[in-house]
Structure formats: structure tokens, C-alpha cells
Design an enzyme around this catalytic site. Structure first.
Site, short mmCIF file in Angstrom:
data_model
loop_
_atom_site.label_atom_id
_atom_site.label_comp_id
_atom_site.label_asym_id
_atom_site.label_seq_id
_atom_site.Cartn_x
_atom_site.Cartn_y
_atom_site.Cartn_z
N ARG A 91 -39.05 -52.33 55.46
CA ARG A 91 -39.18 -53.02 56.53
C ARG A 91 -40.08 -52.31 57.77
O ARG A 91 -40.66 -53.06 58.57
CB ARG A 91 -38.10 -53.05 57.63
CG ARG A 91 -37.22 -51.78 58.10
CD ARG A 91 -36.20 -51.91 58.74
NE ARG A 91 -35.41 -50.72 59.35
CZ ARG A 91 -34.70 -50.44 60.19
NH1 ARG A 91 -34.10 -51.64 61.02
NH2 ARG A 91 -34.18 -49.59 60.68
N HIS A 169 -31.44 -58.68 56.89
CA HIS A 169 -30.76 -58.37 58.03
C HIS A 169 -30.97 -59.43 59.12
O HIS A 169 -31.58 -59.19 60.15
CB HIS A 169 -31.28 -57.01 58.29
CG HIS A 169 -30.33 -56.21 59.37
ND1 HIS A 169 -30.10 -56.90 60.68
CD2 HIS A 169 -30.07 -55.05 59.65
CE1 HIS A 169 -29.50 -55.85 61.64
NE2 HIS A 169 -29.68 -54.76 60.69
N GLU A 273 -25.67 -60.74 57.50
CA GLU A 273 -26.52 -60.17 56.72
C GLU A 273 -26.21 -60.37 55.07
O GLU A 273 -25.20 -59.66 54.87
CB GLU A 273 -27.01 -58.70 56.95
CG GLU A 273 -27.18 -58.45 58.45
CD GLU A 273 -27.07 -56.89 58.67
OE1 GLU A 273 -27.39 -55.91 58.05
OE2 GLU A 273 -26.78 -56.79 59.92
C1 BG6 Z 1 -26.61 -53.02 61.14
C2 BG6 Z 1 -25.80 -52.06 60.87
O1 BG6 Z 1 -26.96 -53.67 59.78
O2 BG6 Z 1 -27.94 -52.63 61.38
C3 BG6 Z 1 -25.45 -51.33 62.02
O3 BG6 Z 1 -24.54 -52.39 59.95
C4 BG6 Z 1 -26.79 -50.87 62.66
O4 BG6 Z 1 -24.68 -50.13 61.89
C5 BG6 Z 1 -27.78 -52.14 62.77
O5 BG6 Z 1 -26.57 -50.35 63.92
C6 BG6 Z 1 -28.98 -51.85 63.25
O6 BG6 Z 1 -29.80 -51.11 62.65
P1 BG6 Z 1 -31.16 -50.44 63.18
O7 BG6 Z 1 -31.82 -49.36 62.21
O8 BG6 Z 1 -32.12 -51.87 63.03
O9 BG6 Z 1 -31.20 -50.05 64.47
#
Ligand code: BG6
EC number: 5.1.3.15
Length: 315
Positions: A91, A169, A273
Site C-alpha cells: 500500500r 481494506h 474488508e
Molecule cells: C483494520 C484493522 O483492518 O485496519 C485495525 O483491523 C486497524 O486493527 C485498521 O486499526 C487501520 O489500520 P491502519 O494501519 O491503516 O491505521
């Protein structure tokens, strides 16, 4: 500059901070935007040009920070399930346009698409010593659906297999998180990230939200629905090769702790996701894995307090 078979529908241009992005356009207001940075879809608009994905007003479009919102790709590691950085490195790498991807076994229904590719750099090989080709096709269907197909191939020449976890995501835009419910995950087992990834079983009702939520649902059906009562709109996710589904909303306290996320923005987003987390995917040299996600936004069957899940999930 335009590229691909349809020179009007696929355009490569500059996005925020001069980063390259590809815009896909279809009939009426339908469009999709994807940045080469992260192969990150940041926008998906419907017939009326309305945005369907959530993108934070405070999103940072500057490497190495991943863009907050849209659809980050988590690879080769989901979250902290391994020794790599959170959600892996795909990413926050610069992807390239793949002008000559290997053909798909089934001919695509969409002519409006872009193919992107990521191969590891020397530095990447130091942190994850595996050679791979990650091809992502982002397509906008004739009906406005957003279709993502990932093809990951082990190109190791040392004979070694590798394993990875993965997630699309997706941050969905919702009118009000307290008016939203998710259907298709009832009665399933999940790992609760807020309780040391302990395993529980969800009760019979559709999922609703009234506090921080961070669960990994296991062995989920291929179809999941997000019903937005206020907007009278339902997102339908169809997935293939992705057994798990992560559902996340940071709620107020965590929202305040994130520098690239507005204090109140948690009210207007929900991450669902499509993922492969519990059982990592293993590929031998020469093997390829495919993971597909198809998103559509349809008018909700919600009517005077009655929801008919059969109409949402049955079609
Ligand atoms: C989600 C996780 O997929 O992504 C969470 O389950 C996490 O635990 C969230 O906080 C965001 O992650 P990031 O690294 O993008 O801040």
C-alpha cells in the site's frame, strides 16, 4: 494522457501532490480513481456522480504514509499478523501500469479497466526475501460496479514457497454509522482484535455499531451486504478466494488518536474488508493465487422499518 483500448474512458493524470492517478469513466457520472501509489482506489462514483467510498479529509498523499480511505491493498501481511510493517508494504509502494498482462481465463465484461503491477525492489527483498509479481486489475463495470482482481505469482528462483495474508481494506462511505447494519456475517466465528484476537461466535442478528469495532470474521459467505438506512442504499460485496471479512470502525477515541483522520469522521465510514487472514496463502514457485472483489451499490429494500435480508442477499 489516455491509455488502454478506450482512450476516453481510461485517463492517466496527476492527482494530489502531483502523484499519478488513473481515472476510469463509464456512462453518466460513474467513475473510479486509482493512484499508482499503493495501487490505491481513492474514489468510486455512482450514476449521479456521488462518492461511494470514504476518503478522509485529512488523508496524507505522501509516501511512505498509506492514504487514509478508499481501498488500501494489504499485502504481504494483514495488520500485525507477522514481522512486517502494519498491513504490509504494497500500500505504500509505487506500482506501474501493466500494458501487457497475461490474459484472464474468463473474458472480462468490462472494457473500462486498468492493469497495475508491483514487483519487489532490492530493498523490499531485504525485508521480505521473496520474488513475486502482483497484478491488480481495477475495472468499472457497465452497470457501475467496481471490480478488483489480484493475481499474485511466486517468481522465486531459489525453489522456495512463500506465504502471505491479504485484504482489500475497503472504506465505505455511510450516512451515519449508527444507522448501518451488515448482513451475511451472523452466527459466524470471529477473532476480536479488541480482545487479544480471541475467538468468539457472533449471535444471530445482523451487525450494528455503537462503539469501537474490530473483528475478523472467518469462513464468510461470498456475499456480504452493508445496509445504509438513511441513504436507502445497500452495498453488496461479492468475493472469491477471500474467505475472511474484517469489519472495522475506530469510533471516537481512536479517531482522535489518528493524525490523518478527522475526529468525527468515524460516523461516516465503515471498513468491510474482503481478506485472507486466518489461513495464510502459500504459493510454490510458478504458482499463482487469485483474489476477486466486486462491489455494487443498489437502492435499499428498506421500507418503513422493515428490512428483507432475502432481497438483499438473495439476488
Ligand atoms: C483494520 C484493522 O483492518 O485496519 C485495525 O483491523 C486497524 O486493527 C485498521 O486499526 C487501520 O489500520 P491502519 O494501519 O491503516 O491505521
Amino acid at each position: 494522457m489516455a491509455t488502454g483500448s478506450d482512450r476516453i474512458a481510461v485517463e492517466v493524470c496527476k492527482g494530489v501532490n502531483g502523484l499519478d492517478k488513473v481515472v476510469l469513466r463509464e456512462a453518466r457520472g460513474r467513475s473510479v480513481e486509482v493512484y499508482l501509489y499503493g495501487a490505491h482506489v481513492t474514489s468510486w462514483k455512482n450514476d449521479n456522480g456521488e462518492e461511494l467510498l470514504f476518503l478522509s479529509n485529512k488523508a496524507i498523499f505522501k509516501p511512505p504514509k498509506a492514504i487514509r480511505g478508499g481501498i488500501p491493498i494489504c499485502f504481504p501481511q494483514f495488520a500485525s499478523h507477522g514481522s512486517l510493517e502494519q498491513h504490509g508494504f504494497a500500500r505504500n509502494r509505487l506500482w506501474s501500469i501493466d500494458n501487457d498482462p497475461p490474459p484472464f481465463p474468463v473474458v472480462s465484461t468490462s472494457r473500462t479497466f486498468i492493469d497495475l503491477i508491483l514487483r519487489p525492489t532490492e530493498d523490499d527483498l531485504k525485508i521480505w526475501p521473496h520474488s513475486f509479481e502482483f497484478r491488480l486489475r481495477v475495472a468499472l463495470g457497465p452497470g457501475g460496479d467496481l471490480m478488483l482482481t489480484s493475481r499474485i505469482r511466486n517468481t522465486n528462483t531459489d525453489g522456495k514457497p512463500f506465504s502471505f495474508t491479504f485484504a482489500y481494506h475497503t472504506y465505505f462511505s455511510v450516512s451515519d454509522i449508527s444507522e448501518v447494519r451488515v448482513e451475511g456475517l451472523e452466527t459466524l466465528d470471529y477473532l476480536d482484535n479488541l480482545q487479544n484476537k480471541e475467538r468468539f461466535t457472533e449471535q444471530g442478528d445482523a451487525i450494528t455499531f455503537e462503539s469501537e469495532f474490530d473483528k475478523i470474521y472467518l469462513s464468510t459467505p461470498t456475499k456480504i451486504a452493508i445496509l445504509d438506512h438513511e441513504k436507502k442504499q445497500t452495498f453488496v460485496l461479492r468475493k472469491d478466494g477471500l474467505p475472511d471479512a474484517v469489519v472495522w470502525n475506530p469510533w471516537d477515541k481512536k479517531a482522535k488518536a489518528m493524525p490523518d483522520f478527522g475526529d468525527d469522521e468515524y460516523k461516516h465510514m465503515l471498513c468491510v474488508e474482503a481478506a485472507a487472514v486466518e489461513k495464510p496463502i502459500t504459493l510454490k514457485p510458478g504458482e499463482e493465487w487469485k483474489g476477486r472483489l466486486e462491489l455494487s451499490a443498489v437502492p435499499s429494500s428498506y421500507c418503513s422499518g422493515q428490512l428483507d435480508p432475502r432481497r438483499v442477499l438473495g439476488s
